[in-house]
Write a protein that holds these residues in place. Structure first.
Motif, PDB file in Angstrom:
ATOM      1  N   GLU A  44      -3.853  11.296  -6.456  1.00  0.00           N
ATOM      2  CA  GLU A  44      -4.752  10.182  -6.761  1.00  0.00           C
ATOM      3  C   GLU A  44      -4.014   8.849  -6.897  1.00  0.00           C
ATOM      4  O   GLU A  44      -4.302   8.049  -7.778  1.00  0.00           O
ATOM      5  CB  GLU A  44      -5.529  10.490  -8.043  1.00  0.00           C
ATOM      6  N   ARG A  45      -3.110   8.598  -6.021  1.00  0.00           N
ATOM      7  CA  ARG A  45      -2.375   7.325  -6.024  1.00  0.00           C
ATOM      8  C   ARG A  45      -3.051   6.419  -5.002  1.00  0.00           C
ATOM      9  O   ARG A  45      -2.572   6.213  -3.892  1.00  0.00           O
ATOM     10  CB  ARG A  45      -0.912   7.574  -5.720  1.00  0.00           C
ATOM     11  N   TRP A  46      -4.206   5.887  -5.424  1.00  0.00           N
ATOM     12  CA  TRP A  46      -5.106   5.163  -4.523  1.00  0.00           C
ATOM     13  C   TRP A  46      -4.456   3.933  -3.908  1.00  0.00           C
ATOM     14  O   TRP A  46      -4.745   3.593  -2.763  1.00  0.00           O
ATOM     15  CB  TRP A  46      -6.385   4.805  -5.265  1.00  0.00           C
ATOM     16  N   VAL A  47      -3.577   3.277  -4.632  1.00  0.00           N
ATOM     17  CA  VAL A  47      -2.911   2.084  -4.103  1.00  0.00           C
ATOM     18  C   VAL A  47      -2.028   2.459  -2.911  1.00  0.00           C
ATOM     19  O   VAL A  47      -2.007   1.748  -1.900  1.00  0.00           O
ATOM     20  CB  VAL A  47      -2.092   1.372  -5.198  1.00  0.00           C
ATOM     21  N   LEU A  48      -1.328   3.567  -3.015  1.00  0.00           N
ATOM     22  CA  LEU A  48      -0.493   4.021  -1.891  1.00  0.00           C
ATOM     23  C   LEU A  48      -1.349   4.373  -0.682  1.00  0.00           C
ATOM     24  O   LEU A  48      -0.998   4.057   0.452  1.00  0.00           O
ATOM     25  CB  LEU A  48       0.340   5.236  -2.296  1.00  0.00           C
ATOM     26  N   ILE A  49      -2.458   5.040  -0.926  1.00  0.00           N
ATOM     27  CA  ILE A  49      -3.355   5.422   0.173  1.00  0.00           C
ATOM     28  C   ILE A  49      -3.942   4.169   0.817  1.00  0.00           C
ATOM     29  O   ILE A  49      -3.960   4.039   2.041  1.00  0.00           O
ATOM     30  CB  ILE A  49      -4.455   6.375  -0.323  1.00  0.00           C
ATOM     31  N   ALA A  50      -4.400   3.223  -0.005  1.00  0.00           N
ATOM     32  CA  ALA A  50      -4.985   1.986   0.513  1.00  0.00           C
ATOM     33  C   ALA A  50      -3.969   1.186   1.328  1.00  0.00           C
ATOM     34  O   ALA A  50      -4.343   0.495   2.279  1.00  0.00           O
ATOM     35  CB  ALA A  50      -5.528   1.143  -0.634  1.00  0.00           C
ATOM     36  N   GLY A  51      -2.704   1.305   0.986  1.00  0.00           N
ATOM     37  CA  GLY A  51      -1.663   0.608   1.726  1.00  0.00           C
ATOM     38  C   GLY A  51      -1.538   1.067   3.167  1.00  0.00           C
ATOM     39  O   GLY A  51      -0.983   0.361   4.007  1.00  0.00           O
ATOM     40  N   ARG A  52      -2.054   2.227   3.461  1.00  0.00           N
ATOM     41  CA  ARG A  52      -2.001   2.772   4.823  1.00  0.00           C
ATOM     42  C   ARG A  52      -3.265   2.488   5.635  1.00  0.00           C
ATOM     43  O   ARG A  52      -3.318   2.805   6.812  1.00  0.00           O
ATOM     44  CB  ARG A  52      -1.790   4.294   4.781  1.00  0.00           C
TER      45      ARG A  52
END
Length: 73
Positions: A44-52
């Motif tokens: 659930e590391r949404w910021v990392l996912i959103a970065g992609r």
């Protein structure tokens, strides 16, 4: 100067010029697949996912994920 009547509905636009309501949970198949892969890798590391995913925020992705995949497992 005369005041302009702004009684029409205010609709906020996202970075792609679409209304937030229209694009709220509309993700392409590629975005959905990438979210699933990234979630399996980083959780659930949404910021990392959103970065992609260009043009998506961590909040949008988290809302999408929880609305689509939340269950009482």
């Amino acid at each position: 100067m005369a005041d302009i009547d702004q009684s029409s509905e205010d609709v906020s636009l996202d970075s792609r010029g679409e209304s937030n309501q229209d694009s709220k949970m509309e993700f392409s198949e590629d975005e959905e697949a990438l979210i699933a892969i990234m979630f399996n890798l980083v959780g659930e590391r949404w910021v990392l996912i959103a970065g992609r995913i260009p043009g998506r925020t961590a909040e949008e992705i988290e809302k999408y994920w929880t609305s689509r995949y939340s269950s009482s497992e």
